[in-house]
Design a protein around this motif. Structure first.
Motif, mmCIF file in Angstrom:
data_model
loop_
_atom_site.group_PDB
_atom_site.id
_atom_site.type_symbol
_atom_site.label_atom_id
_atom_site.label_comp_id
_atom_site.label_asym_id
_atom_site.label_seq_id
_atom_site.Cartn_x
_atom_site.Cartn_y
_atom_site.Cartn_z
ATOM 1 N N VAL A 67 -0.515 3.629 4.517
ATOM 2 C CA VAL A 67 -0.727 4.973 3.984
ATOM 3 C C VAL A 67 0.204 5.992 4.634
ATOM 4 C CG1 VAL A 67 -2.436 6.821 3.747
ATOM 5 C CG2 VAL A 67 -3.109 4.446 3.391
ATOM 6 N N LEU A 68 0.561 5.777 5.914
ATOM 7 C CA LEU A 68 1.372 6.754 6.654
ATOM 8 C C LEU A 68 2.715 7.056 5.993
ATOM 9 C CD1 LEU A 68 1.936 8.526 9.129
ATOM 10 C CD2 LEU A 68 2.762 6.471 10.302
ATOM 11 N N PRO A 69 3.542 6.053 5.665
ATOM 12 C CA PRO A 69 4.841 6.410 5.069
ATOM 13 C C PRO A 69 4.707 7.101 3.720
ATOM 14 C CG PRO A 69 4.478 4.032 5.015
ATOM 15 C CD PRO A 69 3.424 4.604 5.892
ATOM 16 N N ALA A 70 3.731 6.694 2.906
ATOM 17 C CA ALA A 70 3.565 7.339 1.604
ATOM 18 C C ALA A 70 3.179 8.806 1.755
ATOM 19 C CB ALA A 70 2.500 6.595 0.793
ATOM 20 N N VAL A 71 2.261 9.097 2.672
ATOM 21 C CA VAL A 71 1.859 10.487 2.907
ATOM 22 C C VAL A 71 3.050 11.297 3.426
ATOM 23 C CG1 VAL A 71 0.378 11.982 4.282
ATOM 24 C CG2 VAL A 71 -0.559 9.898 3.275
ATOM 25 N N GLY A 72 3.824 10.711 4.333
ATOM 26 C CA GLY A 72 4.984 11.416 4.868
ATOM 27 C C GLY A 72 6.010 11.738 3.795
ATOM 28 N N LEU A 73 6.286 10.787 2.922
ATOM 29 C CA LEU A 73 7.255 11.029 1.850
ATOM 30 C C LEU A 73 6.752 12.100 0.886
ATOM 31 C CD1 LEU A 73 8.393 7.375 1.055
ATOM 32 C CD2 LEU A 73 9.690 9.140 2.233
ATOM 33 N N ARG A 74 5.490 12.076 0.576
ATOM 34 C CA ARG A 74 4.943 13.073 -0.347
ATOM 35 C C ARG A 74 4.974 14.467 0.275
ATOM 36 N NH1 ARG A 74 5.228 12.613 -5.226
ATOM 37 N NH2 ARG A 74 3.307 13.725 -5.698
ATOM 38 N N VAL B 61 0.839 -1.204 0.000
ATOM 39 C CA VAL B 61 0.000 0.000 0.000
ATOM 40 C C VAL B 61 0.874 1.254 0.000
ATOM 41 C CG1 VAL B 61 -1.655 1.323 1.360
ATOM 42 C CG2 VAL B 61 -1.980 -1.120 1.040
ATOM 43 N N ALA B 62 1.977 1.230 0.771
ATOM 44 C CA ALA B 62 2.859 2.395 0.812
ATOM 45 C C ALA B 62 3.459 2.678 -0.560
ATOM 46 C CB ALA B 62 3.967 2.176 1.846
ATOM 47 N N VAL B 63 4.023 1.647 -1.186
ATOM 48 C CA VAL B 63 4.637 1.846 -2.501
ATOM 49 C C VAL B 63 3.582 2.192 -3.543
ATOM 50 C CG1 VAL B 63 6.004 0.742 -4.311
ATOM 51 C CG2 VAL B 63 6.542 0.317 -1.914
ATOM 52 N N SER B 64 2.422 1.541 -3.471
ATOM 53 C CA SER B 64 1.360 1.819 -4.440
ATOM 54 C C SER B 64 0.844 3.245 -4.299
ATOM 55 C CB SER B 64 0.208 0.828 -4.250
ATOM 56 O OG SER B 64 0.646 -0.493 -4.440
ATOM 57 N N THR B 65 0.664 3.708 -3.064
ATOM 58 C CA THR B 65 0.205 5.079 -2.857
ATOM 59 C C THR B 65 1.223 6.076 -3.373
ATOM 60 O OG1 THR B 65 -1.036 4.373 -0.899
ATOM 61 C CG2 THR B 65 -0.595 6.718 -1.129
ATOM 62 N N TYR B 66 2.493 5.824 -3.085
ATOM 63 C CA TYR B 66 3.540 6.728 -3.566
ATOM 64 C C TYR B 66 3.603 6.718 -5.090
ATOM 65 C CZ TYR B 66 8.107 8.900 -4.154
ATOM 66 O OH TYR B 66 9.129 9.734 -4.544
ATOM 67 N N ALA B 67 3.530 5.512 -5.693
ATOM 68 C CA ALA B 67 3.607 5.426 -7.153
ATOM 69 C C ALA B 67 2.401 6.082 -7.806
ATOM 70 C CB ALA B 67 3.713 3.961 -7.585
#
Length: 955
Positions: A880-887, A532-538
């Motif tokens: 979802v947390l790491p993807a939101v943080g990276l964005r 989910v993290a990688v998919s959200t970021y991608a």
């Protein structure tokens, strides 16, 4: 020492016998551990086999030659080079001496020692005929059959060319062109025909599209032919393969460097000199590159993190299997205690189970990796696009990977071993489990970790620009969720009161046996969270790239423009498009011509002028207005004023500029062009029919609603006026304008005038080309046929086929979804299998009280689905947390660069950065719905409806 050895040998024998008796559970754990070992070992074997030795690299680049001579393009002046011949620069410091930088070619032949054997190796390109049309291909002239060139090309079929009318072709070219050995071909604008005599491959580039001819057989004659036809001749580069009896030492190479020639010497590359002996490295900025300690540490940390997470995943799944095995063997372990065995002996027996399974997994995974890599070597080479140097096995690396399997088996058995050793002999012999309470400390630790990780990730994304802080905080939070999994499983159990019998039993069993359920749920959680993290970021990156993508035309539309010779071949080009592509609507366009017929749109040729759309002074951005003294006008404004001007419409970049190869994006066309461009504005169509100027750029229209087109006949006077920052002389044609409301996408068209209005204003026009809509996107074969048709024209034709935005992450998202689905189904299946083995008594009780046979199958399906659903729900929330943080961190960085550009004045026309956070709902839907449902159905299908009858257990 002897007692220790004998006790462990007995423990291993007991564990081996127990593993053999419980083949299903043992195979399950063995597969869990062996599969990662298989993958890592196969990856190691593939990478090591693909790595080439220095001798192999030289064989593929210079064959059997002793050196490769290359023109340094420094006009013959002395130069310095590195030992490999990859870097070079003039020996003198031309910048400090105020000398022009030497860039002319060098006569390499004069630098080759007398008595040497020389082969020329020339490369160019040409559009060659294929079964579909034309294909832009690299043409290489090298006598490949000569022993000096042995190893550069590998013959696969037929033979290398022996005559001037023969060529060989790579397998990649034959596959793309549809030709075979024995076929004939020619090139665009060339009347000579060549026969394909063989197929070869480049060992380091198996997908290369290349043809090989004898030296002087193609490129020179082809260049002369196309130059006569008015087609630009291709650039040709030539190197020299040289073989000399005593080779080329480093001193010899340096002597040849004095003549402006770069040398790649076999002897020097195999035995390079010390850095202190390389003059190039003594110059400022030309030192050897050394990987920093920080970079190496980061790489090792990344590898360690991946390996650690993989081992954690396996332990989470394998641990419950050992725990169930220990419970099923509790009578046997109780007998060991009853006969004087100590707790250490019981721990040794359970740990030996992990040791036995780990060793078996290491052997199976390593052997399968060796067999599969060796068997699949041709397919791996094709996939990687290069031939292996050999089948390379690094024993220490393979043993280290196998050792991970043993270590993982031991780690997975540690907790079950400690738990089994704490059981009393009476409880083990009677089969009573006693009262089991879940830990109250672990959920609190997990909650604290979630809060701490969330704060760290929030700090990293909002306060700092350090991505590793965000990643570290997210990892801590995810581990906190894993620690809270047993408690969360208990919360899920409260929903059972509203469920029917079978799902309620499955949920109750999962809650009662949290030691078995929680690790499986945690394993699914970890896999799904990462996906989910990688998919959200991608998905977020795709949305950002899509927002920044500027299509040339609407999706599937085609444009063909001819700017040379007054558009003489525009009609032929548009007819070629209409014959070969699925055209729906065609809109012919023209351009303004100033001067004699045949002038290009931008002027510059003798007797040719140009034109421009007049920009009213009131509509000009203050930062871009020219000053009499030639200074930068932005220097007169403060940072606050520049930021204020960034919101001024006059200083914003025009989204409709830059795609059309005519001045100011001004075209002469009728209303059909509006249809092709997808502009649905009845007012624009009426204005065009009434002879008005249709403007898509607000800056073109003055206060009176007029647009001026200036015709510049004297380009030299115009250039002088521009240099002196004076008004450019020229006749102005004024038109009443219609300003199209809003900001529709016009793909570079800034203004339109109908042919009748242009004629009435006295403007001279010439054909430019056409725009088309298509029924569907043209395929590759249609494109090749069109290229062949356009090649008959002879001049350059600007062809655009808009294929739309293509996501680079679509395959990645699909692969991640499949991976997470497989891990989820596997983990849930493992948990279900353990539950079936652990709850056999409950199933017999159900059968005894009259439950129908399908209950067993239904219960198994719901047990699997419950584990999968809990893991997917928790993993989706945690990912979802790491993807939101990276964005958020990336948004801060881009905003910082944007503000810096505004402050300096050179980014005033840029738009503010757009860094969205997009949730991939398709991926989440597949994980949340399809994966648990598929896991449940699969488990129900593979479960037997009736269990085997068992004898009464003796107590």
């Amino acid at each position: 020492m002897t007692t220790w050895f004998h006790s462990w040998r007995a423990a291993v024998r007991i564990a081996r016998r127990d593993a053999w008796r419980s083949k299903g559970r043992s195979f399950l754990v063995l597969a869990m551990i062996a599969l990662p070992i298989l993958g890592v070992s196969a990856f190691d074997l593939t990478i090591r086999s693909s790595e080439l030795s220095t001798e192999q690299q030289l064989e593929r680049s210079i064959g059997a030659a002793d050196a490769l001579f290359t023109d340094g393009h420094v006009d013959g002046v002395p130069l310095l080079q590195d030992p490999k011949g990859e870097q070079s620069t003039p020996a003198e410091d031309y910048d400090s001496a105020n000398k022009p930088w030497p860039s002319g070619s060098t006569d390499v032949g004069k630098a080759i020692p007398a008595g040497s054997t020389v082969l020329t190796d020339s490369s160019g390109s040409a559009k060659l005929t294929t079964t579909h049309g034309l294909l832009h291909t690299q043409v290489r002239e090298l006598k490949a059959a000569d022993p000096v060139a042995r190893g550069i090309m590998r013959l696969r079929e037929g033979r290398f060319p022996e005559k001037t009318d023969e060529i060989a072709a790579t397998t990649g070219f034959l596959k793309s062109s549809g030709l075979t050995v024995g076929s004939t071909l020619t090139a665009r604008g060339f009347d000579r025909t060549y026969t394909i005599t063989g197929a070869y491959e480049l060992p380091s580039d198996l997908k290369a599209e290349q043809v090989n001819a004898l030296p002087g057989a193609f490129l020179a004659v082809y260049g002369q032919a196309v130059e006569k036809a008015g087609i630009p001749k291709p650039d040709v580069s030539t190197t020299y393969l040289v073989k000399k009896a005593d080779g080329f030492t480093w001193n010899t190479v340096q002597e040849i460097n004095k003549k402006g020639v770069v040398v790649t010497s076999r002897a020097v590359v195999l035995d390079p000199p010390a850095d202190s002996e390389v003059p190039l490295y003594q110059k400022d900025g030309w030192g050897t590159y050394q990987e920093s300690a920080a970079a190496r540490a980061a790489a090792l940390a990344a590898v360690g993190t991946v390996v650690g997470l993989a081992m954690l995943e396996i332990c989470l799944l394998a641990g419950p299997a050992f725990a169930v095995g220990a419970r099923r063997s509790r009578r046997q372990l109780g007998l060991v205690g009853a006969n004087g065995g100590a707790r250490s002996h019981i721990r040794a027996i359970v740990l030996s189970g992990g040791l036995v399974i780990g060793v078996a997994s290491a052997v199976v995974g390593t052997v399968l990796a060796l067999i599969l890599t060796f068997t699949l070597r041709p397919y791996l080479e094709e996939y990687m696009g290069q031939r292996f140097g050999g089948f390379t096995v690094k024993p220490l690396e393979i043993l280290a990977i196998a050792g991970l399997a043993v270590l993982t088996g031991l780690l997975a058995a540690i907790v079950p071993a400690i738990t089994a050793s704490r059981q009393t002999v009476l409880a083990s012999l009677t089969g009573r489990r006693g009262v089991r309470r879940s830990s109250r400390v672990l959920p609190l630790v997990g909650l604290a970790a979630i809060l701490l990780g969330g704060v760290i990730a929030l700090y990293g994304s909002v306060v700092t620009d350090q991505l590793f802080i965000v990643a570290g905080g997210s990892a801590i939070a995810e581990l906190g969720v894993v620690a809270m999994t047993p408690a969360l499983v208990g919360l899920f159990g409260r929903t059972g009161r509203w469920l029917p019998l079978s799902p309620r039993l499955a949920l109750r069993d999962a809650v009662r046996n949290r030691g078995r359920t929680a690790p499986a749920v945690a394993a699914v959680l970890a896999a799904v969270a990462g996906t989910v993290a990688v998919s959200t970021y991608a998905a977020s990156r795709d949305a950002q790239d899509l927002a920044g993508y500027h299509p040339s035309l609407p999706y599937g539309a085609v444009s063909v423009l001819v700017t040379q010779e007054g558009g003489r071949d525009a009609a032929t080009a548009r007819d070629a498009v209409q014959r070969t592509l699925p055209v729906d609507v065609r809109a012919d366009v023209f351009r303004i011509s100033v001067g004699k017929p045949g002038c290009p749109p931008w002027g510059g040729s003798p007797g040719c002028g140009r034109y421009e759309v007049v920009l009213p002074p009131a509509n000009e951005c203050p930062l871009w207005r020219s000053t009499p003294d030639g200074t930068d006008p932005s220097e007169k404004f403060t940072k606050e004023q520049r930021r204020a001007l960034a919101k001024d419409w006059r200083c914003k970049s025009d989204p409709n500029s830059g795609s059309i190869s005519v001045e100011s994006g001004l075209l002469i066309a009728d209303g059909r062009l509006l249809t092709v461009l997808g502009i649905d504005d009845p007012g624009a169509a009426r204005a065009l029919a009434d002879g008005r100027f249709v403007s898509f750029s607000r800056a073109q229209v003055d206060k009176s609603g007029k647009v001026g087109v200036k015709l510049i006949t004297d380009t030299e006077a115009a250039d002088r006026a521009a240099e002196q920052r004076k008004p450019i002389p020229g006749e102005i044609k004024s038109f009443t304008a219609y300003q199209v409301p809003g900001s529709p996408a016009t793909y570079g068209v800034a203004g339109l005038i109908s042919p009748d209005a242009a004629k009435a204003a006295g403007l001279s026009t010439v054909p430019l080309g056409s725009f088309f809509t298509t029924d569907h996107l043209p395929n590759t074969e249609q494109r090749q046929k069109l290229d062949a048709e356009l090649a008959k024209i002879g001049g350059d034709v600007d062809l655009v086929v808009e294929e739309g935005f293509v996501s680079k992450n679509s395959i990645v998202l699909l692969a991640l979804t499949v991976f997470a689905g497989l891990v989820t189904i596997g983990a849930a299946g493992i948990a279900t299998g353990l539950a079936q083995a652990d709850a056999e008594a409950d199933l017999k009780t159900l059968a005894a009280v009259g439950a129908p046979p399908r209950v067993r199958r239904t219960l198994s399906g719901f047990q699997c689905g419950v584990v999968a659903a809990m893991g997917v729900i928790l993993g989706s929330a945690a990912g979802v947390l790491p993807a939101v943080g990276l964005r958020l961190t990336e948004e801060r960085q881009e905003l910082h660069f944007y503000q810096e550009a505004l402050d300096n004045g050179w980014g005033i026309s840029d738009t503010p950065p757009y860094v969205p956070v997009v949730v991939p709902w398709e991926t989440l839907a597949a994980l949340l719905v399809a994966v648990p449902l598929g896991a449940a159905l699969l488990a129900a299908l593979v479960t037997r409806s009736r269990g085997a009858l068992a004898r009464r257990a003796a107590h």
